[in-house]
Write a protein that holds these residues in place. Sequence first.
Motif, PDB file in Angstrom:
ATOM      1  N   LEU A 187      37.972  32.410  42.098  1.00 16.66           N
ATOM      2  CA  LEU A 187      37.532  31.522  41.035  1.00 16.66           C
ATOM      3  C   LEU A 187      36.318  32.092  40.307  1.00 16.66           C
ATOM      4  N   ASP A 188      35.453  32.769  41.036  1.00 20.45           N
ATOM      5  CA  ASP A 188      34.298  33.400  40.400  1.00 20.45           C
ATOM      6  C   ASP A 188      34.761  34.502  39.438  1.00 20.45           C
ATOM      7  N   PHE A 189      35.757  35.268  39.866  1.00 19.65           N
ATOM      8  CA  PHE A 189      36.297  36.323  38.998  1.00 19.65           C
ATOM      9  C   PHE A 189      36.930  35.715  37.748  1.00 19.65           C
ATOM     10  N   TYR A 190      37.696  34.653  37.952  1.00 15.06           N
ATOM     11  CA  TYR A 190      38.318  33.976  36.805  1.00 15.06           C
ATOM     12  C   TYR A 190      37.267  33.475  35.821  1.00 15.06           C
ATOM     13  N   ALA A 191      36.265  32.774  36.342  1.00 12.49           N
ATOM     14  CA  ALA A 191      35.248  32.186  35.470  1.00 12.49           C
ATOM     15  C   ALA A 191      34.508  33.253  34.673  1.00 12.49           C
ATOM     16  N   LEU A 233      36.109  34.246  29.262  1.00 18.40           N
ATOM     17  CA  LEU A 233      35.808  34.499  27.851  1.00 18.40           C
ATOM     18  C   LEU A 233      36.533  35.749  27.358  1.00 18.40           C
ATOM     19  N   ALA A 234      36.672  36.751  28.235  1.00 16.21           N
ATOM     20  CA  ALA A 234      37.445  37.949  27.875  1.00 16.21           C
ATOM     21  C   ALA A 234      38.911  37.588  27.672  1.00 16.21           C
ATOM     22  N   THR A 235      39.399  36.647  28.466  1.00 11.70           N
ATOM     23  CA  THR A 235      40.775  36.163  28.307  1.00 11.70           C
ATOM     24  C   THR A 235      40.940  35.506  26.944  1.00 11.70           C
ATOM     25  N   LEU A 236      39.973  34.702  26.571  1.00 14.65           N
ATOM     26  CA  LEU A 236      40.003  34.034  25.269  1.00 14.65           C
ATOM     27  C   LEU A 236      39.990  35.053  24.134  1.00 14.65           C
ATOM     28  N   ASN A 237      39.170  36.083  24.267  1.00 14.02           N
ATOM     29  CA  ASN A 237      39.109  37.130  23.238  1.00 14.02           C
ATOM     30  C   ASN A 237      40.400  37.936  23.182  1.00 14.02           C
ATOM     31  N   GLY A 258      45.127  23.627  30.507  1.00 19.10           N
ATOM     32  CA  GLY A 258      44.792  24.991  30.105  1.00 19.10           C
ATOM     33  C   GLY A 258      44.448  25.898  31.256  1.00 19.10           C
ATOM     34  N   SER A 259      44.273  25.333  32.463  1.00 21.05           N
ATOM     35  CA  SER A 259      43.917  26.152  33.618  1.00 21.05           C
ATOM     36  C   SER A 259      44.997  27.182  33.939  1.00 21.05           C
ATOM     37  N   SER A 260      46.246  26.748  33.943  1.00 19.25           N
ATOM     38  CA  SER A 260      47.343  27.624  34.361  1.00 19.25           C
ATOM     39  C   SER A 260      47.481  28.840  33.453  1.00 19.25           C
ATOM     40  N   LEU A 261      47.465  28.616  32.138  1.00 17.24           N
ATOM     41  CA  LEU A 261      47.609  29.745  31.210  1.00 17.24           C
ATOM     42  C   LEU A 261      46.409  30.673  31.287  1.00 17.24           C
ATOM     43  N   SER A 262      45.220  30.098  31.418  1.00 17.07           N
ATOM     44  CA  SER A 262      44.026  30.932  31.491  1.00 17.07           C
ATOM     45  C   SER A 262      44.059  31.820  32.730  1.00 17.07           C
ATOM     46  N   LEU A 263      44.415  31.249  33.877  1.00 19.05           N
ATOM     47  CA  LEU A 263      44.520  32.024  35.107  1.00 19.05           C
ATOM     48  C   LEU A 263      45.622  33.075  34.999  1.00 19.05           C
ATOM     49  N   ALA A 264      46.746  32.698  34.385  1.00 19.75           N
ATOM     50  CA  ALA A 264      47.879  33.623  34.253  1.00 19.75           C
ATOM     51  C   ALA A 264      47.494  34.849  33.432  1.00 19.75           C
ATOM     52  N   ILE A 265      46.844  34.623  32.309  1.00 22.10           N
ATOM     53  CA  ILE A 265      46.464  35.740  31.444  1.00 22.10           C
ATOM     54  C   ILE A 265      45.385  36.591  32.107  1.00 22.10           C
TER      55      ILE A 265
END
Length: 617
Positions: free
Chosen positions: A228-232, A236-240, A590-597
């Motif tokens: 979870l720390d890695f995801y968090a 923002l890089a995922t969003l970009n 939005g959690s699932s897509l964010s984690l997936a990407i």
Amino acid sequence: MKNHWKLAAGLMVLFFSLVLWAFTGCPQAEDVTVDKMNPGTYSGTGNGFEGEFTVWVTVGEYTITNIKVDDAHESAQVGLAAIPILVNRILEAQTSEVDGVSGATFTSDALKSAVKTALEKAGASSVFTSAPATPEKRAKAVTTDVLVIGSGAAGLSAAIEAAQVEVGNNWGSPIYASVTLIEKEEIIGGSTKLSAGLIYAAVDTADEDTLKDYFLYRAQGYADSTLLDFYAKNSLATLNFVGTDNIMMTMAAGMSSTPRSRMVTGMGPGLMSILEEKAKTAGVTILTGVKAAKLEKNSNGAVVRVLANSKTYNYTFNVNKGVVIATGGFDSDHAGLMAQYNKDSQYDSPRSSHGNVGEGIKMGVEAGAATVFKGGKIGWGIISPSVNVDIMAGADIISDKGDFLDLSAPSAGTAADGTSLAAVDWYDARFNGYVSSPYPGVPDSRQEPGSDYPPMYTGLQRARAAGASRFWQISNTPFGASSLTSGGPTHNGLEAGGLAYSADSVAALAAKIDVDATKLADRFNDRGWSAATKFYAWQIMPSSIGSMGGLKINVDSQVLSTTGAVIPGLYAAGEVANGDFYYQQYPASGSSLSLAITFGRVAGQKAAAESNHTLLP
């Protein structure tokens, strides 16, 4: 000379005798009937997932020449995408009885039925409405640096990143990893194309630690803090990666008032268009209608081969560097993984891709992978599998016992590993409760738990466990007039289908839905609706938009074995490997897509960067 003439005459007599016998004594050849149609354009009607549509079929004497579909309101991401595929298939095979487009069964069956009706009007024989001969499958071998299995957000993100990894140099020109992506359905996108296209990411770098803490809070501490720390810290890089210019809306979601949920323009289909275009630009080879069946290892234990099949080929994919499993979840595997890990919701009808049957998890387990399952599920609510509308959170839902559902979360308990779970108090509008949390960004007493859908599903589950079997949303206005619903048919349409009811009195409505009239009257009084001139109810069913649980991975998206070691050459991302991010409830839209990407990108980068493995002979 005389003898020669006699011989010739005898031969002539024999020849004419044989000819005469052929016309009189031997079996006659059957008359060959040529299949003909009456040239023109004929119509047929199909009843698809979103209602009826008309199909116009133009034929010549011997050929189906054109097919046009009018007034089809099927979903853009599934039904409308399937129509041109199926039309081309019918024109090529010259018969209506072709294989439907996988992943679009309703639309396929409707279109095929409509074309058959039109052909019968044209006087077509069964030749034009019967299945063509099944072609014999051929063997086909493909060698690639990286193989990605699955074409949702995780799979496409992995493929995009892998294709940008430099693996060699040719006279000063970089050589990039060759990447092949296979998708068992004939339409790419998996559950992503059916989603709202939301990405849950930190507001800014200062919010990253709070985001991780929020996920741990929603998991009641029963999640992997390192992941979870890695995801968090990478959200923002995922969003970009998706592109901030592609975001059309930002909102709060889940139990947090912090606006972290971003909606991609065009929602799920819009996100898929972005990722598909990125993959094509990167040079990824995408093969649809190809289903992976088995992972094979070399003598060093590295996954280097994947066996797969399509309608025409038995594939052998020889993989130099790495395989990424991104096949989605398992909430459509009712008799398999659902029966094993989600027995209480085994037969809920999913709103996710119906291709989510857990084959990626099963292939990984066969290859020695460890798994993580905690019994959680990404809950949802629907009216019926045949009605394309979702019931949003906050709805006034009662059981067949006449009770309002309890939308609160568990206040305390024990995790699957035996550890004690901290108490979590949730706001309850009926009792003016509150939310208390040790973390910032979690709402105060002004925010209801109905602000996101997981509590509603939890309420359905608890009521069902307590003996309720049917659920109704009640209102003083007809279905479609409420802001708690998104899209969908009219109340009259639902009534015609036996999915909704209305009455001039509470007692009459109670009789129709078989609920105690006194309790139902109390419910309407509680909401201040007792003075209404008409009373309404419509069916609610527990559903899901995804599953929780799957292959165990590390921060590099490497699949871990049952001994805790890395399985060389094997990676996983997305719903197939989400077990360590959640406990019982989904954190926020939005959690699932964010984690997936996020983890899909890592999987692609790491897989392509591996040294070449020794391939099997």
